[in-house]
Design an enzyme around this catalytic site. Structure first.
Site, PDB file in Angstrom:
ATOM      1  N   HIS A  14       0.838  -1.202   0.000  1.00 55.80           N
ATOM      2  CA  HIS A  14       0.000   0.000   0.000  1.00 55.80           C
ATOM      3  C   HIS A  14       0.875   1.256   0.000  1.00 55.80           C
ATOM      4  CE1 HIS A  14      -3.502   2.496   1.468  1.00 55.80           C
ATOM      5  NE2 HIS A  14      -2.502   3.190   1.986  1.00 55.80           N
ATOM      6  N   GLU A  15       1.886   1.278   0.867  1.00 56.15           N
ATOM      7  CA  GLU A  15       2.780   2.440   0.915  1.00 56.15           C
ATOM      8  C   GLU A  15       3.630   2.535  -0.350  1.00 56.15           C
ATOM      9  OE1 GLU A  15       2.089   4.494   3.108  1.00 56.15           O
ATOM     10  OE2 GLU A  15       0.853   3.128   4.277  1.00 56.15           O
ATOM     11  N   HIS A  52       1.607   4.376  -2.769  1.00 54.15           N
ATOM     12  CA  HIS A  52       1.746   5.826  -2.586  1.00 54.15           C
ATOM     13  C   HIS A  52       3.045   6.318  -3.223  1.00 54.15           C
ATOM     14  CE1 HIS A  52      -1.770   6.549  -0.236  1.00 54.15           C
ATOM     15  NE2 HIS A  52      -1.376   5.913   0.844  1.00 54.15           N
ATOM     16  N   HIS A  74      -5.427   7.220  -1.986  1.00 51.25           N
ATOM     17  CA  HIS A  74      -6.379   6.252  -1.449  1.00 51.25           C
ATOM     18  C   HIS A  74      -7.539   6.077  -2.427  1.00 51.25           C
ATOM     19  CE1 HIS A  74      -4.713   7.202   2.777  1.00 51.25           C
ATOM     20  NE2 HIS A  74      -4.220   6.043   2.355  1.00 51.25           N
TER      21      HIS A  74
END
Length: 735
Positions: A450-451, A454, A460
């Site tokens: 998930h990071e 980013h 998101h």
């Protein structure tokens, strides 16, 4: 020739002979080549008749065993032991993978062998596909799952035994597996065995299929760098329960193995997701180095060298005590400097990689000194953050769940089905969603991905990895799900592709044109990433981008997450690519919003193929006549670009310049002077008749920098908001 005469005679005999019900009159082994044209082509089946028909001999090589009711003494029968995989090469398994390998791999004649109804069928990739990653994820079925669901084992036999065979569970006739590839053509064999089926008594697998996959490493894209960051006095260990420490260890070598495999799981998952979204099997790559292999446990024992992802080991200037300070712990409520770990990691990455202008680094960092503080009930030395600068895009995540990660391909399914409860006396139950080992693996591997999302530019989303769907990451790699302490319910009995977590469609749209996802076949990237928006007549807006418009996100008032969007071009490069100009109307856009949001303020975020973006904060205001139109000195009407007047800083004053050469045919612009120091102070437009127009002021370097224009040069009409601070200037072109 005597051989062909005998072959013709035996072929006639084979047609007239009858096979007994148990197949005793037919040979049950074959040393011929295996078909290469279809992934479902299989070896002889032992579930039913094993007789070889005449048609299966017609295109066979001379090594193929000839089948007849009575073998002729004129033709000596070859040994039924499989041929060696290569000259002087020893094989660690009994199979026919190496038979006539030169012909089968290079597209030579292939024998038409009898197929088994229970031969594995790969559904996720077609035969002779091209991929650009070392580990690929496959999905398939055995026979018809709706008619006769079977449990068993799938064995993946890799190309020429260059990588050890791996086994994967088959659940209700469905299977998922990770396949290791070598650069070039790979001929992979899948063997299915089950206690409910008749097994083979010979070296020939009973239920097998083959598939050809071509692996071309993507060396034209910048790599995602994998880094383990430690304190300058760190012992290089991570949190683990005593049993794990004794069985696997928790030192730096163990951390490297686990982090490397987690990264390959990210890659396999992402490549499959891009394929499902219609963008081909493109994915980010890793920097590799020649080292002792860790992707299979057999390499640990043998010391086999392989080219695998490099894990950079970086020591911070901070001590372990400083990194574990509660004041920088992201999950500690009273922490005052929750973003400091990101800054510390960024500084360490700058010092280690030393990025140069125009060479952006993409770095995903594992914070090895993360530690579960049992007294404060907080994970220290950990932060889950992603972002970056023009030099480095960075993702950071702690090692609190590292003990639950698999360390080799053989451990992937066991790791995602391990129901051992989390012992909070030694390790953290992160966010109370890691109550067992398999759930901890989901959180650790998935949240770090998930990071990394980013870091690659993803915000998101309403679903997928960029929400929190990684709590079901296990379903991507296993067909069965154990009991969940998070939901306090039994897991899913059969995890199909529709049940897995995913990258949101908008994430894949971002990845499609991201530099890290470039393929060798992609056209060269353009340096102009700009997006321009022009309101024109009748409430229409023209959007232009030199590299093409990839997609447009739609937001209503107070929306932080996009729920509606427009996408352009198929992304496959075959349909001409995304358009460079589109026309938008307010009515068409509002029709795409939910009913309760159609009347609210509409915001757009427009993204170009070149990774540029432009936000329109209020589309309704942009197309309104009062803000979209300006009257020119000659009485004509002009249209203002959307960036006009966006400075809005204190002390700024509106100023506009309409070039006289744009409205007077006889006015010739000969040069442009730019006044600047560290920033642009003003621009002066000089004409042939020695007149000029000044936009801004004559500050900075005396005399400015003059740029002379040729006869064919064109200058676009410009407008901007000017303030006292040179850094507040915002460019905007208008037509």
């Amino acid at each position: 020739m005597p051989f062909f005469k005998e072959l013709r005679r035996r072929k006639t005999v084979a047609k007239s002979s009858k096979t007994s019900p148990n197949g005793s009159s037919a040979s049950t082994e074959s040393n011929g080549t295996v078909p290469t044209t279809k992934s479902s082509s299989t070896l002889s089946s032992f579930y039913g008749s094993n007789s070889t028909t005449a048609s299966s001999i017609q295109q066979s090589t001379p090594n193929l065993i000839l089948t007849a009711s009575k073998p002729s003494p004129a033709i000596s029968q070859p040994s039924q032991r499989p041929i060696a995989l290569g000259q002087g090469m020893a094989s660690n398994r009994n199979s026919v993978a190496g038979l006539s390998m030169a012909q089968s791999v290079n597209g030579g004649p292939a024998s038409k062998l009898p197929t088994s109804a229970f031969a594995p069928r790969v559904l996720s990739i077609t035969d002779n596909s091209w991929v650009n990653q070392k580990i690929i994820l496959i999905y398939g079925q055995i026979a018809d799952p709706s008619q006769q669901p079977l449990d068993g084992t799938l064995t993946v036999c890799h190309h020429q035994d260059h990588f050890p065979p791996t086994t994967w569970p088959v659940s209700d006739s469905h299977f998922k597996a990770l396949v290791h590839l070598f650069p070039g053509p790979n001929r992979i064999r899948f063997d299915f065995t089950s206690s409910k089926l008749v097994s083979s008594n010979s070296s020939t697998p009973a239920h097998s299929s083959w598939i050809n996959i071509n692996y071309l490493p993507a060396t034209t894209a910048p790599p995602v760098q994998l880094v383990i960051l430690l304190g300058k006095d760190s012992p290089g260990t991570f949190d683990a329960v005593p049993e794990r420490v004794q069985r696997e260890g928790n030192d730096l070598d163990a951390a490297i193995r686990k982090f490397r495999l987690a990264a390959y799981l990210w890659q396999a998952f992402t490549g499959e997701q891009m394929y499902r979204n219609g963008f081909g099997r493109r994915c980010f790559r890793f920097e590799e180095e020649w080292q002792t292999g860790t992707l299979t446990f057999r390499d640990w024992d043998s010391g086999q060298m392989r080219s695998e992802a490099k894990i950079h080991i970086v020591r911070s200037e901070k001590t372990v005590e400083e990194l574990r300070d509660l004041d920088v712990a992201q999950q500690y409520d009273k922490a005052k400097r929750k973003g400091d770990l990101f800054s510390i990691a960024m500084e360490a990455m700058r010092g280690y990689f030393r990025p140069t202008p125009g060479q952006k680094q993409y770095v995903s960092v594992l914070l090895l000194d993360a530690h579960w503080d049992t007294r404060m009930k907080t994970i220290t030395g950990h932060a889950a953050l992603g972002g970056g600068t023009n030099e480095i895009q960075l993702a950071i995540f702690g090692s609190q769940a590292l003990q639950s990660y698999p360390s080799c391909l053989e451990n992937v399914v066991p790791a995602f089905t391990d129901c051992t409860r989390t012992d909070s006396n030694f390790v953290a139950n992160d966010c109370n969603e890691s109550g067992s080992n398999w759930e901890a693996a989901n959180i650790g591997i998935g949240a770090h991905l998930h990071e990394t999302g980013h870091m690659l530019g993803c915000p998101h989303q309403e679903s997928g990895i960029m929400l929190r769907d990684y709590v079901k990451l296990n379903r991507t790699f296993s067909c069965r799900e154990p009991y969940s302490t998070r939901t306090k319910s039994p897991g899913m009995r059969l995890c199909l592709p529709k049940d897995e977590c995913n990258w949101h469609r908008l994430d894949t749209l971002r990845f499609r044109y991201h530099p890290c996802f470039r393929l060798p076949s992609d056209s060269p990237a353009s340096g102009d990433e700009s997006v321009r928006v022009w309101p024109v007549d009748n409430g229409k807006v023209i959007v232009t981008a030199p590299t093409g418009i990839a997609f447009v996100e739609l937001f209503s008032a107070n929306d932080e997450i996009c729920h509606a969007w427009l996408e352009y071009g198929s992304g496959d490069g075959l349909s001409g690519g995304p358009p460079r100009q589109i026309v938008l109307t307010e009515n068409d856009l509002r029709l795409r919003l939910a009913d309760d949001k159609k009347s609210k303020k509409l915001k757009l975020s427009i993204h170009s193929v070149g990774q540029g973006s432009h936000n329109v904060e209020d589309f309704g205001q942009l197309v309104s006549k009062s803000s979209a139109v300006v009257k020119l000195p000659n009485g004509q009407m002009g249209f203002k670009g959307s960036q006009l007047g966006t400075s809005q800083q204190a002390g700024s004053q509106p100023e506009q310049v309409i070039l006289e050469s744009a409205i007077k045919q006889t006015k010739l612009l000969t040069s442009v002077k730019v006044y600047h120091g560290f920033a642009v102070d003003g621009i002066e437009f000089c004409y042939e008749d020695l007149t000029s127009q000044l936009f801004g002021k004559r500050g900075g370097q005396r005399g400015g920098s003059e740029f002379c224009l040729g006869m064919s040069s064109q200058v676009s009409l410009s407008a901007r908001s000017v303030g006292d601070d040179p850094l507040s200037y915002t460019d905007a072109d208008t037509v």
